[in-house]
Motif scaffolding. Structure first.
Motif, short mmCIF file in Angstrom:
data_model
loop_
_atom_site.label_atom_id
_atom_site.label_comp_id
_atom_site.label_asym_id
_atom_site.label_seq_id
_atom_site.Cartn_x
_atom_site.Cartn_y
_atom_site.Cartn_z
N ASP A 47 -12.23 2.73 8.25
CA ASP A 47 -10.89 2.15 8.39
C ASP A 47 -10.27 1.87 7.02
OD1 ASP A 47 -11.31 2.24 11.12
OD2 ASP A 47 -11.69 0.08 11.33
N LEU A 48 -11.07 1.37 6.09
CA LEU A 48 -10.57 1.12 4.74
C LEU A 48 -10.19 2.43 4.06
CD1 LEU A 48 -10.00 -0.81 2.40
CD2 LEU A 48 -12.44 -0.68 1.80
N LEU A 49 -11.01 3.44 4.21
CA LEU A 49 -10.70 4.74 3.62
C LEU A 49 -9.38 5.30 4.17
CD1 LEU A 49 -11.47 7.09 1.77
CD2 LEU A 49 -12.84 8.01 3.68
N LYS A 50 -9.15 5.15 5.46
CA LYS A 50 -7.89 5.62 6.05
C LYS A 50 -6.68 4.94 5.43
CE LYS A 50 -9.93 6.77 10.49
NZ LYS A 50 -10.14 6.28 11.86
N LEU A 51 -6.83 3.65 5.08
CA LEU A 51 -5.72 2.90 4.48
C LEU A 51 -5.34 3.42 3.10
CD1 LEU A 51 -6.65 -0.77 5.43
CD2 LEU A 51 -4.71 0.57 6.31
N GLY B 135 -19.81 -9.18 1.83
CA GLY B 135 -19.09 -9.48 3.06
C GLY B 135 -18.56 -8.24 3.76
N LEU B 136 -18.16 -7.25 2.99
CA LEU B 136 -17.68 -6.00 3.58
C LEU B 136 -18.82 -5.27 4.28
CD1 LEU B 136 -15.12 -4.25 3.89
CD2 LEU B 136 -15.88 -3.00 1.88
N SER B 137 -19.98 -5.24 3.66
CA SER B 137 -21.14 -4.61 4.28
C SER B 137 -21.56 -5.35 5.54
CB SER B 137 -22.32 -4.58 3.30
OG SER B 137 -22.01 -3.78 2.19
N THR B 138 -21.50 -6.66 5.50
CA THR B 138 -21.84 -7.46 6.69
C THR B 138 -20.85 -7.17 7.81
OG1 THR B 138 -22.84 -9.16 5.31
CG2 THR B 138 -22.23 -9.79 7.56
N ASP C 85 -4.53 8.47 0.91
CA ASP C 85 -3.50 9.24 0.23
C ASP C 85 -3.13 8.66 -1.13
OD1 ASP C 85 -2.30 6.96 1.27
OD2 ASP C 85 -0.40 7.96 1.71
N LYS C 86 -3.99 7.77 -1.64
CA LYS C 86 -3.75 7.12 -2.93
C LYS C 86 -4.86 7.46 -3.91
CE LYS C 86 -0.35 4.72 -1.27
NZ LYS C 86 1.01 5.09 -1.63
N ASP C 87 -4.60 7.18 -5.17
CA ASP C 87 -5.64 7.20 -6.18
C ASP C 87 -6.37 5.88 -6.03
OD1 ASP C 87 -7.21 7.64 -8.40
OD2 ASP C 87 -5.59 7.30 -9.85
N TYR C 88 -7.61 5.92 -5.60
CA TYR C 88 -8.36 4.67 -5.37
C TYR C 88 -9.69 4.69 -6.06
CZ TYR C 88 -10.94 7.34 -1.86
OH TYR C 88 -11.71 8.27 -1.23
N LEU D 223 0.82 -1.21 0.00
CA LEU D 223 0.00 0.00 0.00
C LEU D 223 0.86 1.26 0.00
CD1 LEU D 223 -2.89 -0.92 2.47
CD2 LEU D 223 -3.10 -0.43 0.03
N ASP D 224 1.93 1.24 0.77
CA ASP D 224 2.82 2.41 0.84
C ASP D 224 3.48 2.69 -0.51
OD1 ASP D 224 2.21 2.79 3.51
OD2 ASP D 224 4.03 1.79 4.25
N GLU D 225 3.81 1.64 -1.26
CA GLU D 225 4.53 1.80 -2.52
C GLU D 225 3.61 1.99 -3.73
OE1 GLU D 225 6.97 -1.69 -2.67
OE2 GLU D 225 8.10 -1.14 -0.87
N ALA D 226 2.34 1.70 -3.58
CA ALA D 226 1.42 1.75 -4.72
C ALA D 226 1.07 3.18 -5.12
CB ALA D 226 0.14 1.00 -4.37
N ASP D 227 0.95 3.40 -6.42
CA ASP D 227 0.48 4.69 -6.93
C ASP D 227 -1.04 4.76 -6.88
OD1 ASP D 227 3.07 5.60 -7.60
OD2 ASP D 227 2.99 4.51 -9.49
N ALA D 228 -1.68 3.62 -7.08
CA ALA D 228 -3.15 3.55 -7.08
C ALA D 228 -3.57 2.22 -6.47
CB ALA D 228 -3.69 3.67 -8.51
N VAL D 229 -4.80 2.18 -5.98
CA VAL D 229 -5.33 0.97 -5.34
C VAL D 229 -6.72 0.69 -5.90
CG1 VAL D 229 -6.01 -0.10 -3.16
CG2 VAL D 229 -4.05 1.44 -3.22
N VAL D 230 -6.93 -0.53 -6.33
CA VAL D 230 -8.25 -0.97 -6.77
C VAL D 230 -8.84 -1.80 -5.64
CG1 VAL D 230 -9.57 -2.34 -8.43
CG2 VAL D 230 -7.59 -1.00 -9.19
N ILE D 231 -10.03 -1.43 -5.19
CA ILE D 231 -10.69 -2.15 -4.11
C ILE D 231 -11.85 -2.93 -4.68
CG2 ILE D 231 -11.96 -1.92 -1.94
CD1 ILE D 231 -10.45 0.78 -1.57
N GLY D 232 -11.83 -4.23 -4.50
CA GLY D 232 -12.94 -5.08 -4.91
C GLY D 232 -13.59 -5.63 -3.65
#
Length: 115
Positions: free
Chosen positions: A105-109, A38-41, A112-115, A25-34
């Protein structure tokens, strides 16, 4: 069905994997979240139990369904009742804050990236 007793597992065996994810995460320029249901639960968006009773006990008493999912397929006798159900469903599942801070919590991670 499911046990009501929560079994907690130690995360100590995952420390290396967590550190690897942190580095990625620290080294990534962008992050794709799938993510799926389960995340909502995990965030506390349950469709039955106390949460259903809190917001839909009137529908349960009148129509006999016992979870929000079933209510979504119910053949209501009028458009007014159909939209009364769906407007409430949308309000509590889209516009109210999640019961648990999983999304924050996910947003905090990735904030600072393009997500």
């Amino acid at each position: 069905m499911f046990s009501r007793i929560s079994t907690k597992r130690s995360t100590s065996g995952f420390s290396a994997q967590i550190a690897r994810l942190r580095r990625a995460l620290d080294e990534a320029d962008a992050v794709v979240i799938g993510a799926g249901a389960g995340l909502s639960t995990a965030a506390g968006f349950t469709h039955s139990g106390a949460r259903f009773e809190r917001y839909f006990s009137d529908f349960a008493a009148k129509y006999g369904f016992h979870d929000m999912y079933s209510g979504g397929f119910y053949s209501f006798p009028s458009q007014e009742e159909f939209w009364a159900y769906w407007s409430r469903y949308i309000y509590i599942n889209r516009y109210q804050d999640a019961p648990k801070p999983v999304y924050d919590d996910l947003l905090k991670l990735v904030s600072d990236k393009d997500y």
